[in-house]
Design an enzyme around this catalytic site. Sequence first.
Site, PDB file in Angstrom:
ATOM      1  N   ARG A  80      -1.945  -6.336  -7.876  1.00  0.00           N
ATOM      2  CA  ARG A  80      -0.846  -7.286  -7.688  1.00  0.00           C
ATOM      3  C   ARG A  80      -0.838  -8.384  -8.735  1.00  0.00           C
ATOM      4  O   ARG A  80       0.208  -8.966  -8.997  1.00  0.00           O
ATOM      5  CB  ARG A  80      -0.955  -7.948  -6.310  1.00  0.00           C
ATOM      6  CG  ARG A  80      -0.718  -7.010  -5.160  1.00  0.00           C
ATOM      7  CD  ARG A  80      -1.053  -7.680  -3.865  1.00  0.00           C
ATOM      8  NE  ARG A  80      -2.473  -8.020  -3.912  1.00  0.00           N
ATOM      9  CZ  ARG A  80      -3.100  -8.758  -3.032  1.00  0.00           C
ATOM     10  NH1 ARG A  80      -2.459  -9.287  -2.026  1.00  0.00           N
ATOM     11  NH2 ARG A  80      -4.381  -9.009  -3.148  1.00  0.00           N
ATOM     12  N   SER A 109      -2.909  -7.734   2.984  1.00  0.00           N
ATOM     13  CA  SER A 109      -3.331  -7.538   4.370  1.00  0.00           C
ATOM     14  C   SER A 109      -3.778  -8.851   4.990  1.00  0.00           C
ATOM     15  O   SER A 109      -3.484  -9.128   6.156  1.00  0.00           O
ATOM     16  CB  SER A 109      -4.463  -6.513   4.438  1.00  0.00           C
ATOM     17  OG  SER A 109      -3.995  -5.239   4.073  1.00  0.00           O
ATOM     18  N   HIS A 135       0.841  -1.207   0.000  1.00  0.00           N
ATOM     19  CA  HIS A 135       0.000   0.000   0.000  1.00  0.00           C
ATOM     20  C   HIS A 135       0.872   1.251   0.000  1.00  0.00           C
ATOM     21  O   HIS A 135       0.623   2.198  -0.752  1.00  0.00           O
ATOM     22  CB  HIS A 135      -0.916   0.032   1.228  1.00  0.00           C
ATOM     23  CG  HIS A 135      -1.906  -1.083   1.288  1.00  0.00           C
ATOM     24  ND1 HIS A 135      -2.059  -1.870   2.399  1.00  0.00           N
ATOM     25  CD2 HIS A 135      -2.795  -1.532   0.376  1.00  0.00           C
ATOM     26  CE1 HIS A 135      -3.004  -2.759   2.175  1.00  0.00           C
ATOM     27  NE2 HIS A 135      -3.473  -2.586   0.947  1.00  0.00           N
ATOM     28  N   LYS A 170     -18.005  -6.601   6.978  1.00  0.00           N
ATOM     29  CA  LYS A 170     -16.634  -7.107   6.955  1.00  0.00           C
ATOM     30  C   LYS A 170     -16.054  -7.081   8.366  1.00  0.00           C
ATOM     31  O   LYS A 170     -16.158  -6.086   9.074  1.00  0.00           O
ATOM     32  CB  LYS A 170     -15.798  -6.217   6.032  1.00  0.00           C
ATOM     33  CG  LYS A 170     -14.545  -6.833   5.525  1.00  0.00           C
ATOM     34  CD  LYS A 170     -13.928  -5.931   4.458  1.00  0.00           C
ATOM     35  CE  LYS A 170     -12.733  -6.586   3.836  1.00  0.00           C
ATOM     36  NZ  LYS A 170     -12.100  -5.730   2.841  1.00  0.00           N
TER      37      LYS A 170
END
Length: 156
Positions: free
Chosen positions: A101, A138, A28, A52
């Site tokens: 990514r 993450s 990030h 979430k």
Amino acid sequence: MTAKSQHNNTEQRIAFFAGSFDPFTIGHASVVDRALRLFDAIVIGIGINSLKTTAVEAERRALAIIRIYEDNPRVKVCTFDDLTVDAARRAGACCLLRGVRSVKDFEYERDMADINRRLSGLETVLIYSLPEHSAVSSSVVRELRLYGKDVTQYLP
């Protein structure tokens, strides 16, 4: 007429970089640092999604990111609990910023960019991960932390 003279110098080009950032990784940070070459300012928006589950509350995540960029007035941090495009508009953003990514990320981001553009007219700018950060996520960092592993190499 040059490109510079066509641009209104009083108008800042602000990119809105949204995510849960639970935690904010070196990947990030790389996206933010590289995007600062393209934009006048970056607003890092920490999305709060009641559907979430997160390991760390949004305010603590925000404070951690603020500490990383405390010496850089071009980076701001906020939290939001509505649509990303609405938070981006409030922040004065000209576009959404996303990191990619992999091909899997690209497919997801392409679809989201289309929806966000239809909703708001905001374009999405993708910055590809540096090869050395492509495996860092993450969720991987959270899992390693859960099992007591040292994750400092993945955090800015």
